[in-house]
Design a protein around this motif. Sequence first.
Motif, short mmCIF file in Angstrom:
data_model
loop_
_atom_site.label_atom_id
_atom_site.label_comp_id
_atom_site.label_asym_id
_atom_site.label_seq_id
_atom_site.Cartn_x
_atom_site.Cartn_y
_atom_site.Cartn_z
N VAL A 73 -51.71 77.05 46.02
CA VAL A 73 -52.50 77.95 45.18
C VAL A 73 -52.27 77.65 43.70
N ASP A 74 -51.06 77.23 43.32
CA ASP A 74 -50.76 76.92 41.93
C ASP A 74 -51.43 75.61 41.49
N TYR A 75 -51.58 74.69 42.42
CA TYR A 75 -52.14 73.38 42.08
C TYR A 75 -53.66 73.36 42.17
N PHE A 76 -54.24 74.14 43.08
CA PHE A 76 -55.67 74.03 43.35
C PHE A 76 -56.50 75.16 42.76
N THR A 77 -55.86 76.21 42.25
CA THR A 77 -56.60 77.34 41.69
C THR A 77 -55.95 77.76 40.37
N GLU A 78 -56.52 78.76 39.75
CA GLU A 78 -55.96 79.31 38.52
C GLU A 78 -54.98 80.45 38.79
N ARG A 79 -54.78 80.78 40.07
CA ARG A 79 -53.89 81.88 40.43
C ARG A 79 -52.45 81.38 40.57
N LYS A 80 -51.52 82.31 40.59
CA LYS A 80 -50.09 82.00 40.74
C LYS A 80 -49.64 82.37 42.14
N GLY A 81 -48.74 81.56 42.68
CA GLY A 81 -48.18 81.84 43.98
C GLY A 81 -46.97 82.75 43.92
N LEU A 82 -46.24 82.82 45.02
CA LEU A 82 -45.10 83.72 45.12
C LEU A 82 -43.91 83.28 44.26
N LEU A 83 -43.83 81.99 43.95
CA LEU A 83 -42.70 81.47 43.19
C LEU A 83 -43.18 80.72 41.95
N PRO A 84 -42.43 80.79 40.86
CA PRO A 84 -42.80 80.01 39.67
C PRO A 84 -42.53 78.54 39.89
N VAL A 85 -43.54 77.72 39.63
CA VAL A 85 -43.40 76.29 39.82
C VAL A 85 -43.68 75.56 38.51
N THR A 86 -42.99 74.46 38.31
CA THR A 86 -43.26 73.56 37.20
C THR A 86 -44.13 72.44 37.73
N LEU A 87 -45.41 72.47 37.39
CA LEU A 87 -46.38 71.55 37.98
C LEU A 87 -46.07 70.11 37.57
N LEU A 88 -46.28 69.21 38.52
CA LEU A 88 -46.11 67.78 38.25
C LEU A 88 -47.41 67.12 37.85
N LEU A 89 -48.52 67.84 38.01
CA LEU A 89 -49.84 67.29 37.66
C LEU A 89 -50.53 68.24 36.71
#
Length: 226
Positions: free
Chosen positions: A210-226
């Motif tokens: 959900v963090d990579y493919f949409t503008e929404r946030k998932g259950l955990l904070p992620v530091t995107l690689l892309l």
Amino acid sequence: MVYWFKCLAKRHLNPVTASRTPSGKIILSSNRSTKAIHYISFMATRYRFGENDYAYFVTYAVVSWVDALSRPAYKDIIVNSLDFCINNKGLTLHAWVIMNNHVHLIASGCDEHKLEDIMRDHKKFTAQELLRAIQNNNQESRQSWMLWLFSSAGQNNPNNKYHQFWQQDNHPVKLTTMEMIIQKLNYLHDNPVRARIVFEPQHYVYGSAVDYFTERKGLLPVTLLL
């Protein structure tokens, strides 16, 4: 669209162009070639964690690949522990997915915090909490069988005193190129689709698609690689 690999090695790779096919697969193109990145599987070999300058693809599974994580309450224990590690133990989480019998992460350690130590503490804590949750869940139809299996695994492993919940290995794979990162992201996020739980990766709650493919946030904070 141009992406840069946000490498922790304090250096930058050359930019590449990435696009997504109708099937959801990411492909890369550079000045030299265009290459489709396919999903791969991993064999159980003796991988090792190394320096903190890179992100690692990590896999840890329940002993005997038992579907012990099928209930949301059990998955939440892992989510809460990962969140604690992010906030208190120096874990940088780039991608994740929790399936019914295993977990995939793309993660790195921050500064002096070694990913190997973070994973050791995380697995130890979640093993204890998951065993307690299963023991206390009177609605768990497989309770006796699973506890017997975990007890048997613990007795056969000198590293454990009573029970063993997780398999010993983490299978860390150091991600040194953009191709490897795309490959692992595709493989990780497609797990729920291959398991026929969802049609699209971003619809699965216990993961970072959900963090990579949409503008929404998932259950955990992620530091995107892309």
